[in-house]
Enzyme design. Structure first.
Site, PDB file in Angstrom:
ATOM      1  N   LYS A 135     -12.695 -17.877 -10.362  1.00  0.00           N
ATOM      2  CA  LYS A 135     -12.409 -17.428 -11.724  1.00  0.00           C
ATOM      3  C   LYS A 135     -10.904 -17.472 -12.007  1.00  0.00           C
ATOM      4  O   LYS A 135     -10.468 -17.923 -13.068  1.00  0.00           O
ATOM      5  CB  LYS A 135     -12.969 -16.004 -11.858  1.00  0.00           C
ATOM      6  CG  LYS A 135     -12.713 -15.322 -13.148  1.00  0.00           C
ATOM      7  CD  LYS A 135     -13.442 -15.960 -14.280  1.00  0.00           C
ATOM      8  CE  LYS A 135     -14.877 -15.476 -14.377  1.00  0.00           C
ATOM      9  NZ  LYS A 135     -15.588 -16.109 -15.501  1.00  0.00           N
TER      10      LYS A 135
ATOM     11  N   GLU B  18     -10.421  -5.865  -5.313  1.00  0.00           N
ATOM     12  CA  GLU B  18      -9.082  -5.474  -5.762  1.00  0.00           C
ATOM     13  C   GLU B  18      -8.260  -6.737  -6.033  1.00  0.00           C
ATOM     14  O   GLU B  18      -8.198  -7.631  -5.192  1.00  0.00           O
ATOM     15  CB  GLU B  18      -8.366  -4.624  -4.710  1.00  0.00           C
ATOM     16  CG  GLU B  18      -7.003  -4.151  -5.239  1.00  0.00           C
ATOM     17  CD  GLU B  18      -6.125  -3.488  -4.186  1.00  0.00           C
ATOM     18  OE1 GLU B  18      -5.836  -2.301  -4.341  1.00  0.00           O
ATOM     19  OE2 GLU B  18      -5.738  -4.174  -3.220  1.00  0.00           O
TER      20      GLU B  18
HETATM   21  P1  0O2 Z   1      -3.826  -3.315   3.095  1.00  0.00           P
HETATM   22  O1  0O2 Z   1      -3.225  -3.655   4.411  1.00  0.00           O
HETATM   23  O2  0O2 Z   1      -3.261  -4.140   1.985  1.00  0.00           O
HETATM   24  O3  0O2 Z   1      -5.302  -3.336   3.077  1.00  0.00           O
HETATM   25  P2  0O2 Z   1      -6.822   4.739  -3.791  1.00  0.00           P
HETATM   26  O4  0O2 Z   1      -8.002   3.869  -3.446  1.00  0.00           O
HETATM   27  O5  0O2 Z   1      -6.294   4.523  -5.159  1.00  0.00           O
HETATM   28  O6  0O2 Z   1      -7.042   6.181  -3.491  1.00  0.00           O
HETATM   29  P3  0O2 Z   1      -5.098   3.005  -2.335  1.00  0.00           P
HETATM   30  O7  0O2 Z   1      -6.103   1.906  -2.333  1.00  0.00           O
HETATM   31  O8  0O2 Z   1      -4.374   3.264  -1.044  1.00  0.00           O
HETATM   32  O9  0O2 Z   1      -5.712   4.367  -2.773  1.00  0.00           O
HETATM   33  O10 0O2 Z   1      -4.040   2.820  -3.479  1.00  0.00           O
HETATM   34  P4  0O2 Z   1      -3.037   1.744  -3.977  1.00  0.00           P
HETATM   35  O11 0O2 Z   1      -1.793   2.467  -4.310  1.00  0.00           O
HETATM   36  O12 0O2 Z   1      -3.723   1.006  -5.084  1.00  0.00           O
HETATM   37  O13 0O2 Z   1      -2.693   0.784  -2.752  1.00  0.00           O
HETATM   38  C1  0O2 Z   1      -3.547  -0.240  -2.402  1.00  0.00           C
HETATM   39  C2  0O2 Z   1      -2.824  -1.360  -1.710  1.00  0.00           C
HETATM   40  O14 0O2 Z   1      -1.585  -1.684  -2.359  1.00  0.00           O
HETATM   41  C3  0O2 Z   1      -2.437  -1.093  -0.287  1.00  0.00           C
HETATM   42  O15 0O2 Z   1      -3.577  -1.338   0.487  1.00  0.00           O
HETATM   43  C4  0O2 Z   1      -1.330  -2.129  -0.087  1.00  0.00           C
HETATM   44  O16 0O2 Z   1      -1.882  -3.438   0.036  1.00  0.00           O
HETATM   45  C5  0O2 Z   1      -0.615  -2.093  -1.411  1.00  0.00           C
HETATM   46  N1  0O2 Z   1       0.473  -1.095  -1.420  1.00  0.00           N
HETATM   47  C6  0O2 Z   1       0.451   0.097  -2.060  1.00  0.00           C
HETATM   48  N2  0O2 Z   1       1.608   0.746  -1.885  1.00  0.00           N
HETATM   49  C7  0O2 Z   1       2.404  -0.048  -1.140  1.00  0.00           C
HETATM   50  C8  0O2 Z   1       3.755   0.082  -0.643  1.00  0.00           C
HETATM   51  O17 0O2 Z   1       4.440   1.080  -0.857  1.00  0.00           O
HETATM   52  N3  0O2 Z   1       4.241  -0.956   0.095  1.00  0.00           N
HETATM   53  C9  0O2 Z   1       3.492  -2.081   0.361  1.00  0.00           C
HETATM   54  N4  0O2 Z   1       4.066  -3.037   1.105  1.00  0.00           N
HETATM   55  N5  0O2 Z   1       2.211  -2.222  -0.083  1.00  0.00           N
HETATM   56  C10 0O2 Z   1       1.677  -1.227  -0.825  1.00  0.00           C
HETATM   57  P5  0O2 Z   1      -3.766  -0.731   1.946  1.00  0.00           P
HETATM   58  O18 0O2 Z   1      -5.203  -0.510   2.157  1.00  0.00           O
HETATM   59  O19 0O2 Z   1      -2.856   0.433   2.112  1.00  0.00           O
HETATM   60  O20 0O2 Z   1      -3.291  -1.845   2.907  1.00  0.00           O
END
Ligand code: 0O2
Length: 241
Positions: free
Chosen positions: A65, A184
């Protein structure tokens, strides 16, 4: 980077390539109880079957998509929106780690309710205003539904992290009927992406001297990247006028 391809190597997405399943000996100590180990094994077994197929199918549909959106835009505007697309299915290890981090009740049956980014796509744009265009075009797609938006571009995190996060639901047709699977989509510029890669490395690497100072330096660089992103957008607008 491969435009439109599924490029699987990135900062937050170290697990992008299917990882060998963690063996029981490698489990963190807080999970090393019989019940918890059973849950992890249950998760890995469940993950490899129908569970993973659902998410992989949803991911493939979203990537197709996004490429379609880019091609349509290109036809109309003679310019691309997307520099590259990366995608991954979150590994069982990463799911377990996130559930622990969020202190969620660890039951495999509820994973899909808790973890909404089991299927994840990252869209990298060259220009900051293309993020908004991409967001609008995704919302216009009749067959996918945007259920959550987090705008860390308009409202960056304190550490400087910027990116637009959308959780979309896509219908997947299984033998048991239609299911709406969450995916996502992270949309960010090349600059935001390379900043996030380094910040992720800093967070995950142990024994780095002066970590706090490096964090401060990185936050400062996030501001520089924001400024550069905005200046490049202005320049493009002037060139295309
Ligand atoms: P990975 O390794 O990418 O899988 P929520 O579901 O809203 O309660 P979530 O999903 O932790 O919580 O919230 P958010 O803020 O949407 O963050 C989702 C992803 O965004 C993270 O996934 C990271 O990929 C990225 N991300 C968010 N904050 C940061 C940051 O400060 N630095 C970096 N480098 N990446 C960030 P995961 O699962 O944590 O990790």
């Amino acid at each position: 980077m491969t435009k439109g391809g599924i490029n699987m190597a990135d900062e937050n997405h170290n697990e992008l390539q299917p990882q060998p399943h963690r063996i029981v000996d490698d489990l963190p100590s807080e999970l090393s109880t019989g019940a918890a180990v059973k849950e992890v094994l249950n998760l890995t077994q469940k993950f490899d079957g129908e569970f993973k197929i659902r998410y992989q199918t949803a991911l493939d549909l979203i990537v197709a998509k996004l490429n379609f959106i880019d091609r349509s835009y290109q036809l109309e505007h003679d310019a691309t929106l997307i520099d590259s697309i990366q995608s991954r299915i979150k590994s069982p290890d990463s799911i377990v780690e996130k559930m622990e981090r969020k202190q969620l009740n660890f039951t495999t049956d509820r994973i899909a309710d808790y973890i909404r980014d089991i299927a994840g796509v990252r869209v990298i744009t060259r220009f900051i205003s293309d993020i908004e265009t991409m967001q609008r075009l995704i919302k216009e797609q009749p067959d996918i539904q945007v259920v959550t938006e987090k705008d860390y571009v308009a409202n960056p995190k304190a550490n400087g992290y910027r990116s637009l996060h959308l959780i979309v639901e896509v219908p997947v047709y299984l033998s048991t009927g239609e299911e709406r699977i969450p995916v996502e989509i992270q949309i960010r510029t090349i600059g935001m992406n390379f900043w996030a890669s380094l910040e992720h490395e800093l967070n995950y690497k142990k024994d780095i001297p002066n970590k706090e100072q490096l964090r401060t330096d990185l936050t400062r660089k996030a501001h520089d990247i924001t400024q550069l992103d905005e200046e490049m957008d202005d320049l493009r607008a002037k060139i295309r006028k």
